[in-house]
Design an enzyme around this catalytic site. Structure first.
Site, short mmCIF file in Angstrom:
data_model
loop_
_atom_site.label_atom_id
_atom_site.label_comp_id
_atom_site.label_asym_id
_atom_site.label_seq_id
_atom_site.Cartn_x
_atom_site.Cartn_y
_atom_site.Cartn_z
N ASP A 88 0.84 -1.20 0.00
CA ASP A 88 0.00 0.00 0.00
C ASP A 88 0.88 1.25 0.00
O ASP A 88 1.82 1.35 0.79
CB ASP A 88 -0.91 0.03 1.23
CG ASP A 88 -1.94 1.13 1.08
OD1 ASP A 88 -2.69 1.11 0.09
OD2 ASP A 88 -1.97 2.05 1.93
N ASP A 543 -22.02 45.47 8.50
CA ASP A 543 -23.00 44.50 9.00
C ASP A 543 -24.16 45.26 9.64
O ASP A 543 -24.18 46.50 9.64
CB ASP A 543 -22.33 43.53 10.01
CG ASP A 543 -22.99 42.15 9.99
OD1 ASP A 543 -24.22 42.09 9.89
OD2 ASP A 543 -22.26 41.16 10.05
N GLY A 552 -25.37 48.72 8.36
CA GLY A 552 -26.38 48.88 7.34
C GLY A 552 -26.97 47.54 7.00
O GLY A 552 -26.45 46.50 7.42
N ASP A 553 -28.07 47.58 6.28
CA ASP A 553 -28.72 46.36 5.86
C ASP A 553 -28.25 46.06 4.43
O ASP A 553 -28.39 46.92 3.55
CB ASP A 553 -30.24 46.57 5.92
CG ASP A 553 -31.00 45.31 5.59
OD1 ASP A 553 -31.96 45.00 6.30
OD2 ASP A 553 -30.63 44.62 4.60
N ARG A 569 -19.87 33.30 3.84
CA ARG A 569 -20.97 32.57 4.47
C ARG A 569 -22.22 33.46 4.60
O ARG A 569 -22.88 33.47 5.64
CB ARG A 569 -20.54 32.02 5.83
CG ARG A 569 -19.50 30.89 5.69
CD ARG A 569 -18.90 30.49 7.02
NE ARG A 569 -19.92 30.07 7.96
CZ ARG A 569 -20.23 28.80 8.23
NH1 ARG A 569 -19.61 27.83 7.61
NH2 ARG A 569 -21.16 28.51 9.10
#
Ligand SMILES: O=c1[nH]cc([C@@H]2O[C@H](COP(=O)(O)OP(=O)(O)OP(=O)(O)O)[C@@H](O)[C@H]2O)c(=O)[nH]1
Length: 660
Positions: A88, A543, A552-553, A569
């Site tokens: 192996d 954020d 902020g959105d 993410r």
């Protein structure tokens, strides 16, 4: 060692190569060995985490490959080989074992990991000597060894990598390359045996045959004639079809050789005597049987190397064929692991929550009672938890404490394993405790409603907390509705970014960008990693107001100006519709040549982590994980023509898309 006598010792014997590797066949044919090829059916799926060092894994795999053929042949081929050779080959780099790639993406991951670095190639060889006794039963003796060669790769450009992968050469080769062919062009230097890299350490093999056939250790004690499994001759003798060798009159005489010493073909290994005067056969025969069953039970292999293993008390009834069906044993082992997966996770979460790893960091070498006392927990429960942690590789059990509570100096004490030191101690820079807490408190309860999630296709918060979470206010309702929840979520994101950040920052050369904006960048730990990797880059974190100052959105507010937008993410939280809305905003903010860096776990049809993570997104949010080509398509639709993908072997992969 004289060459011809070594190989000629095998003439007239039925030699079997238990390998489908054309390279091994060629190497052995080239030196005039006559043999049959019977590829092994043993599946290379031993649990790597059970082995202390990579070579031990390769040795055990080679042993199992050879034994499977040695055992199958008398039944399926109706002949008993004299000698079976199994091998192996593995590649080790950065502490990882690389075998044959499963697909092109896997080959890419392997080769990009090897690029510019020195790695190690280890080929383990196992030789099984089979001896048919007068009563038709077969004794098996095993000897094994391994050889290591260092190989240094040149820096490989993406073009070179893909050209090599597209040649098809990497696919059946350990580490994804063949040094004997095109792959030789990737190699700067090697240190050690070339043929070992190709798959068979011929020189070492000949020395081993020399040891077996040309040296007679009968005059030696076991301690002298038996060398460790790393080295050479072992005296493990098994009689898998019967325990009759144990009752053989020959073995009961402490001063006679073992009963398989039968004419010139008998290996000297069979003649080994133990210092205590007993034939080595008694214990070692059971040692091998025992070692095999332990291995199939998923325990660490007990080397059969002459160590006196206590005889097994409840033995198999006589005449019952001893059939080890490796295929089924592996499948069963896998199913059992999967069934137990939830228990293992909960052990990890609980030990982390109880701060077992922090305790053993500050006070290594505690006995169970001391741990129980410090945790203010029951002794019985603590001991069970500590032992479970040992079995999962999170803790190490050592002998002998000098603690106040220890009754004797031989008492078992516990220490953090390397894995725990790195990821489970709260003060480690790569601590995953924050993410673990999130998984335990939020994800774990959701997963008990997986069936409903699958039926309904939506998140399961209503079942767990009575809250209906919709796309309109996902983050506010889910993670930021209370300070405790918000901090928990921030800790989780922070710990993932801390571990994955360096790989993300270096997945592409981002040095041409001067300003970056991490959209939904939470605690700024990814931004910090980017700024560390590129001192000329100024990074802003954007954020929600409850999280950062530059607030902020993402969906409603104007985005700050930047050359590079980071979406780490973020997209996996949302439906395709919302992803389009967000990418369209980012695209509008970009000028030609500026870019977006999408950091997500990419589904690839092979790894379980992304697939399970996608279920997790279904349970938690309105989103899902996506494949690399799905992200490419989405990004192209928003004017990012040049899209590149890098796999990091970490929690997340990286997609860099440049605006037309
Ligand atoms: O430079 C090279 N490195 C490795 C190889 C070949 O890679 C494989 C290694 O895989 P493994 O040890 O599992 O052996 P298999 O091919 O699967 O055959 P078995 O039936 O023995 O399991 C091996 O073939 C090496 O030769 C290479 O060619 N060049």
């Amino acid at each position: 060692m004289v060459l011809n006598p070594v190989i000629s010792k095998l003439s007239g014997k039925l030699v079997v190569l238990a390998s489908a590797s054309p390279r091994r066949l060629e190497i052995l044919t080239n030196v005039g060995l006559r043999f049959e090829v019977v590829p092994s059916w043993f599946k290379e799926t031993l649990d790597k985490s059970l082995f202390k060092a990579p070579h031990e894994y390769a040795v055990e795999t080679a042993r199992q490959k050879a034994l499977e053929v040695a055992r199958r042949m008398p039944f399926k081929h109706l002949k008993t080989p004299d000698i079976v050779i199994g091998a192996d080959t593995i590649v080790t780099v950065d502490g990882l074992i690389l075998e044959k790639p499963v697909d092109k993406a896997d080959a890419y991951r392997m080769l990009s990991r090897l690029s510019g670095k020195e790695h190690s190639v280890c080929t383990a060889v196992a030789i099984v000597l089979c001896h048919q006794q007068e009563n038709e039963e077969i004794d098996y003796q095993m000897t094994d060894f391994y050889e290591e060669t260092k190989v240094k790769f040149a820096d490989l450009s993406e073009t070179m990598l893909w050209e090599y992968i597209d040649s098809g050469e990497p696919m059946d080769k350990a580490g994804g390359y063949g040094i004997q062919a095109l792959g030789g062009m990737l190699v700067e230097y090697i240190q050690g045996d070339f043929l070992n890299v190709v798959g068979f350490p011929l020189n070492r093999f000949c020395k081993q045959l020399d040891l077996i056939y040309n040296h007679d250790p009968v005059s030696n004690d076991v301690e002298h004639s038996v060398i460790s499994s790393n080295g050479s001759l072992t005296n493990s003798i098994a009689n898998p079809s019967s325990n009759s060798s144990l009752s053989s009159p020959t073995t009961s005489n402490p001063h006679t050789d073992s009963p398989i010493q039968n004419g010139p073909s008998a290996s000297p290994a069979s003649k080994v005597k133990r210092k205590d005067g007993q034939s080595a056969l008694d214990d070692s025969s059971w040692a091998l049987v025992n070692s095999l069953s332990k291995c199939s039970e998923g325990q660490e292999n007990v080397s059969a190397v002459g160590s006196p293993v206590p005889p097994v008390t409840s033995r198999r009834p006589m005449n019952l064929p001893y059939v080890v069906d490796n295929v089924h044993t592996d499948d069963l082992k896998r199913v059992m692991e999967l069934m137990d997966g939830f228990k293992a996770s909960k052990v990890l979460f609980t030990a982390s929550k109880l701060r077992v790893f922090d305790l053993l960091e500050t006070r290594p070498g505690l006995v169970g009672a001391e741990v129980a006392q410090a945790l203010e927990a029951s002794l019985k429960g603590t001991e069970c938890l500590l032992e479970a942690c040992v079995s999962l590789g999170l803790l190490e059990r050592k002998q002998g404490g000098s603690s106040l509570l220890s009754i004797s100096h031989q008492e078992v004490v516990y220490e953090n394993s390397r894995l725990a030191q790195r990821f489970l101690q709260s003060d480690s820079p790569s601590s995953l405790l924050g993410y673990m807490e999130h998984c335990d408190e939020l994800v774990w309860p959701l997963f008990s409603h997986l069936e409903s999630a699958v039926r309904e296709g939506t998140n399961q918060h209503a079942k767990v907390s009575g809250k209906t979470i919709t796309t309109n206010n996902l983050f506010q309702d889910l993670y930021y509705f209370r300070d405790a929840q918000k901090l928990q979520f921030m800790r989780a994101m922070h710990s993932i970014a801390g571990v994955a950040g360096p790989a993300v920052a270096t997945a592409f050369d981002l040095s041409r960008f001067k300003t970056a904006c991490d959209l939904g960048g939470c605690t700024g730990s990814m931004a910090h990693e980017l700024a560390k990797a590129y001192p000329g880059l100024s990074v802003t974190v954007f954020d929600l107001p409850s999280v950062v100052e530059m607030s902020g959105d993402l969906f409603k507010d104007k985005l700050p100006k930047a050359d590079l937008y980071i979406l780490a993410r973020v997209l996996h939280d949302w439906t395709d519709e919302k992803v389009h809305a967000l990418l369209s905003k980012v695209s509008d903010a970009c000028t030609p040549g500026s870019a977006v860096l999408v950091v997500e776990t990419l589904l690839d049809g092979t790894r379980s982590y992304p697939a399970l993570q996608s279920l997790s997104m279904l349970m938690q949010t309105m989103g899902k994980e996506r494949t690399g080509s799905q992200y490419t398509q989405l990004l192209r639709q928003h004017g990012f023509g040049d899209v590149r993908i890098a796999h990091t072997w970490n929690f997340v992969d990286v997609v860099l898309a440049i605006k037309n």
